[in-house]
Design a protein around this motif. Structure first.
Motif, PDB file in Angstrom:
ATOM      1  N   HIS A  26       1.103  -0.926  -0.201  1.00  0.00           N
ATOM      2  CA  HIS A  26       0.045  -0.107  -0.085  1.00  0.00           C
ATOM      3  C   HIS A  26       0.742   1.451   0.322  1.00  0.00           C
ATOM      4  CE1 HIS A  26      -2.973  -2.993   1.456  1.00  0.00           C
ATOM      5  NE2 HIS A  26      -3.418  -2.433   1.637  1.00  0.00           N
ATOM      6  N   GLN A  51      -2.971   3.297  -0.230  1.00  0.00           N
ATOM      7  CA  GLN A  51      -3.679   2.916  -1.361  1.00  0.00           C
ATOM      8  C   GLN A  51      -3.510   1.605  -1.337  1.00  0.00           C
ATOM      9  OE1 GLN A  51      -6.298   4.057  -2.568  1.00  0.00           O
ATOM     10  NE2 GLN A  51      -6.449   6.441  -2.503  1.00  0.00           N
ATOM     11  N   ALA A  82      -4.947  -5.687  -6.689  1.00  0.00           N
ATOM     12  CA  ALA A  82      -6.436  -6.258  -6.131  1.00  0.00           C
ATOM     13  C   ALA A  82      -6.021  -7.773  -5.205  1.00  0.00           C
ATOM     14  CB  ALA A  82      -7.278  -6.038  -6.743  1.00  0.00           C
ATOM     15  N   GLU A  96      -4.353  -8.157  -9.856  1.00  0.00           N
ATOM     16  CA  GLU A  96      -4.518  -7.395 -10.745  1.00  0.00           C
ATOM     17  C   GLU A  96      -4.465  -6.004 -10.271  1.00  0.00           C
ATOM     18  OE1 GLU A  96      -5.463  -7.326 -14.224  1.00  0.00           O
ATOM     19  OE2 GLU A  96      -4.716 -10.318 -14.005  1.00  0.00           O
ATOM     20  N   THR A 133      -4.826  -1.776  -9.100  1.00  0.00           N
ATOM     21  CA  THR A 133      -5.988  -1.285  -8.958  1.00  0.00           C
ATOM     22  C   THR A 133      -6.004   0.253  -9.949  1.00  0.00           C
ATOM     23  OG1 THR A 133      -3.962  -0.217  -7.778  1.00  0.00           O
ATOM     24  CG2 THR A 133      -5.903  -1.968  -5.903  1.00  0.00           C
ATOM     25  N   GLU A 134      -7.062   0.518  -9.558  1.00  0.00           N
ATOM     26  CA  GLU A 134      -6.932   2.559 -10.625  1.00  0.00           C
ATOM     27  C   GLU A 134      -6.252   2.871 -10.120  1.00  0.00           C
ATOM     28  OE1 GLU A 134     -10.349   5.141 -11.392  1.00  0.00           O
ATOM     29  OE2 GLU A 134     -10.966   3.634 -10.463  1.00  0.00           O
TER      30      GLU A 134
END
Length: 248
Positions: free
Chosen positions: A22, A135, A139, A143, A145-146
């Motif tokens: 993160h 953040q 995921a 994959e 993440t945005e």
């Protein structure tokens, strides 16, 4: 893999090794740039950067072994002494514009092999990385993440603009319209600031270019870039006054 200024340890981002990673976006990166007195600038940034910083050119890398001319690169001047950034006060960035070089941090694109392949990399020494706070980069299915996709798009765009900047600088070198310059300033107390080792456009050589070349430079945008560079040099005196006012 070389480590550029700001970055501590550059490693390729790996969906398995970094699956829990993160990033806290609330941490300031100002401490990373307080010791930088200049920063690479892409040409697309000239229009904003010229309002804040002197934009100069410096010789970059080694001259080609085939006898070609040494490459140059544009820099935003942030300070007039080594290790001094005049746009950092405490933990705040004081300029209205921050170069993309710093905005991409802690991400960057880097070559990962001798074939020229590149990958998204991170500074894994950055305190903003952890396994739970901020953040998520990946995921649960592995994959991106945005958030990570947007970060990758930004650094890929930055890399493309870097290549365009290299091409523009190559043309300037081939035209031979850059010259070595020295800047000097003295305040009322007699304190002096001297800066050298940079290049600016040679107004005389620029004026001597033939009409066809001038038209080409106008159409490809280089003439406008040179004008923004020339106008930005007025910021050098402002930096000198800031430097002379400092006690460090």
């Amino acid at each position: 893999m070389s480590t550029p200024p700001m970055f501590g340890s550059v490693v390729p981002l790996d969906r398995e090794a970094h699956k829990k990673l993160h990033l806290r976006t609330d941490l300031s990166t100002v401490d990373k740039v307080k010791g930088l007195n200049s920063m690479f600038l892409t040409t697309v940034e000239f229009s904003e950067a010229c309002k804040e910083f002197p934009i100069v050119f410096v010789r970059a890398g080694e001259a080609p072994k085939d006898g070609g001319k040494q490459p140059v690169a544009p820099l935003a001047v942030l300070g007039l002494k080594p290790g001094h950034n005049l746009f950092v006060e405490g933990d705040k960035w004081t300029a209205n514009y921050a170069p993309a070089y710093v905005r991409r941090y802690p991400f960057m694109m880097a070559h990962i092999d001798d074939q020229g392949n590149m990958a998204l990399c991170i500074d894994d020494q950055w305190a903003g990385f952890s396994d739970k706070d901020g953040q998520a980069l990946f995921a649960a299915d592995g994959e991106a993440t945005e958030f990570l996709v947007n970060a990758k798009n930004f650094v890929e765009s930055y890399e493309r603009e870097t290549e365009r900047t290299r091409a523009a600088c190559h043309e300037l070198v081939e035209l031979g319209i850059l010259q070595d310059m020295r800047f000097e300033s003295t305040n009322e107390a007699g304190n002096k600031v001297d800066v050298d080792g940079f290049m600016t456009v040679d107004e005389k050589k620029l004026a001597e270019l033939d009409d066809a070349t001038v038209v080409r430079l106008h159409r490809n945008g280089l003439l406008a870039l040179l004008e923004m560079h020339r106008l930005s040099l007025g910021n050098m005196a402002r930096l000198a006054q800031l430097q002379l006012a400092r006690k460090d």
